[in-house]
Design a protein around this motif. Sequence first.
Motif, PDB file in Angstrom:
ATOM      1  N   PRO A  20      -1.541  17.080  -7.067  1.00 33.05           N
ATOM      2  CA  PRO A  20      -2.089  18.060  -6.125  1.00 33.05           C
ATOM      3  C   PRO A  20      -3.564  17.868  -5.838  1.00 33.05           C
ATOM      4  O   PRO A  20      -4.024  18.082  -4.715  1.00 33.05           O
ATOM      5  CB  PRO A  20      -1.830  19.402  -6.840  1.00 33.05           C
ATOM      6  N   ALA A  21      -4.344  17.460  -6.834  1.00 36.65           N
ATOM      7  CA  ALA A  21      -5.782  17.289  -6.611  1.00 36.65           C
ATOM      8  C   ALA A  21      -6.068  16.131  -5.668  1.00 36.65           C
ATOM      9  O   ALA A  21      -7.005  16.182  -4.872  1.00 36.65           O
ATOM     10  CB  ALA A  21      -6.496  17.080  -7.943  1.00 36.65           C
ATOM     11  N   VAL A  22      -5.252  15.058  -5.745  1.00 38.52           N
ATOM     12  CA  VAL A  22      -5.443  13.929  -4.839  1.00 38.52           C
ATOM     13  C   VAL A  22      -5.133  14.353  -3.408  1.00 38.52           C
ATOM     14  O   VAL A  22      -5.845  13.999  -2.462  1.00 38.52           O
ATOM     15  CB  VAL A  22      -4.558  12.746  -5.262  1.00 38.52           C
ATOM     16  N   LEU A  46      -8.264   7.698   6.471  1.00 41.39           N
ATOM     17  CA  LEU A  46      -7.568   8.738   5.709  1.00 41.39           C
ATOM     18  C   LEU A  46      -6.061   8.644   5.899  1.00 41.39           C
ATOM     19  O   LEU A  46      -5.293   8.876   4.959  1.00 41.39           O
ATOM     20  CB  LEU A  46      -8.082  10.119   6.136  1.00 41.39           C
ATOM     21  N   GLN A  47      -5.637   8.310   7.121  1.00 32.58           N
ATOM     22  CA  GLN A  47      -4.207   8.165   7.370  1.00 32.58           C
ATOM     23  C   GLN A  47      -3.639   6.997   6.573  1.00 32.58           C
ATOM     24  O   GLN A  47      -2.533   7.084   6.027  1.00 32.58           O
ATOM     25  CB  GLN A  47      -3.959   7.958   8.866  1.00 32.58           C
ATOM     26  N   GLN A  66      -0.375   5.044   2.028  1.00 25.22           N
ATOM     27  CA  GLN A  66      -0.282   4.333   0.750  1.00 25.22           C
ATOM     28  C   GLN A  66       0.184   5.264  -0.360  1.00 25.22           C
ATOM     29  O   GLN A  66       1.017   4.891  -1.200  1.00 25.22           O
ATOM     30  CB  GLN A  66      -1.646   3.745   0.385  1.00 25.22           C
ATOM     31  N   LEU A  67      -0.344   6.469  -0.360  1.00 29.05           N
ATOM     32  CA  LEU A  67       0.061   7.444  -1.364  1.00 29.05           C
ATOM     33  C   LEU A  67       1.538   7.793  -1.218  1.00 29.05           C
ATOM     34  O   LEU A  67       2.280   7.861  -2.205  1.00 29.05           O
ATOM     35  CB  LEU A  67      -0.798   8.703  -1.241  1.00 29.05           C
ATOM     36  N   ALA A  68       1.980   7.987   0.029  1.00 30.84           N
ATOM     37  CA  ALA A  68       3.388   8.315   0.270  1.00 30.84           C
ATOM     38  C   ALA A  68       4.297   7.176  -0.180  1.00 30.84           C
ATOM     39  O   ALA A  68       5.378   7.409  -0.751  1.00 30.84           O
ATOM     40  CB  ALA A  68       3.602   8.624   1.751  1.00 30.84           C
ATOM     41  N   VAL A 120      -1.274   1.679 -12.027  1.00 30.70           N
ATOM     42  CA  VAL A 120      -2.481   0.975 -11.571  1.00 30.70           C
ATOM     43  C   VAL A 120      -2.744   1.278 -10.099  1.00 30.70           C
ATOM     44  O   VAL A 120      -3.880   1.551  -9.693  1.00 30.70           O
ATOM     45  CB  VAL A 120      -2.336  -0.543 -11.801  1.00 30.70           C
ATOM     46  N   GLN A 121      -1.697   1.229  -9.291  1.00 31.59           N
ATOM     47  CA  GLN A 121      -1.861   1.468  -7.856  1.00 31.59           C
ATOM     48  C   GLN A 121      -2.310   2.898  -7.571  1.00 31.59           C
ATOM     49  O   GLN A 121      -3.189   3.130  -6.733  1.00 31.59           O
ATOM     50  CB  GLN A 121      -0.556   1.153  -7.131  1.00 31.59           C
TER      51      GLN A 121
END
Length: 354
Positions: free
Chosen positions: A159-161, A193-194, A199-201, A242-243
């Motif tokens: 959540p913080a990310v 940001l997108q 990448q996060l998704a 790591v990622q």
Amino acid sequence: MNKHRYRTWQHVVVLAAALVLPALPTSAQNLSTEQLAEMRRSIDVFSGVLRESLGFNERRGLFSPRTGDVQGHYLAGQGIVLELISPLQRYRGSASMQSLNSALEDLSSQLGSLMTGGVVSRPDFEAMRDSMALSLRSDEIATFYQEQMQQLSALLDMPAVEQALASAAASAHNLRNLGEMDPEGMERMNQQLQDLREQLAQRLRETEALRQEIRDRAMQADALPSEEIQQRWQQAREQLEVQVAALRAQIAEQAQALQTRNAALEAEQLALWQQDVTELESRIFAVLCDYASGLRVLPDDERLTLMLTGLGSHLGEGHRPDRIHVLGKADLLACQRGDLGPEDMRSRAVSYDF
């Protein structure tokens, strides 16, 4: 509250006011209707002089309101109160940017704890269901799969990310609205940001896929998976860790950079605003010196109070107090005669923020 109790409370309030408020001077008690009318005319004329001298009568368009205003009042036994509403009251930087900076500071501390101590887990109902199913078994197999899914659950909870990405976007838009980021720069920032979001998704999808594979095997397993499978799961999890850690660091760096830009802009704008307020006050006191004779109608034992709406020092988030100056009539007339200079009169005023 019934009528009897309400009236009793009214009587208590009136009695308390009578005990607390001092008696009005005789001059204030005996002002006639004609004297009050003359006071009203003097206040209106003096307010008009201030509006004109300070440029408050200027309009940006034919149907636009004036850039500022002066509203006068008279309080018997106390004196004249002039409320000055200037364009500086609409200074927007402090509240919005300090609020943003505060949010980013909170965010930075959260990200710091993420980097050092890992993500704080929230309830994962899928993991709870799997754990309940595995709890029916007490053997080595159940323990192994529980550990595997718990390790992956920590990766899925960020959540913080996500908050960091939202705060970075808000900070960028704030810079854009204040003219500190051009449309091209804003487009580049949005794209960055997108990319981070995508990448996060992707990392989350990969984590969920691995978790689903482990879950399916756990529901059907009669033995521990082979060493080859265990090693493959471990390598996949370590690679994801790591990622995800790299993404956290990149997002934190982006948020920190935007925070630094906002803080620098806030300091610069606040310094300029304070300089403008000081210059406005100097002009006000100069006008008072030049036209103080217009306040001769003010009783000798009463005062002129200037209330500069919203121009006081910032006290807290979302609130800026008024700047108050209280001057005696004798000082006003002395300045008008030249016995005092505007800055001398200003130094003799009672000044405070409220």
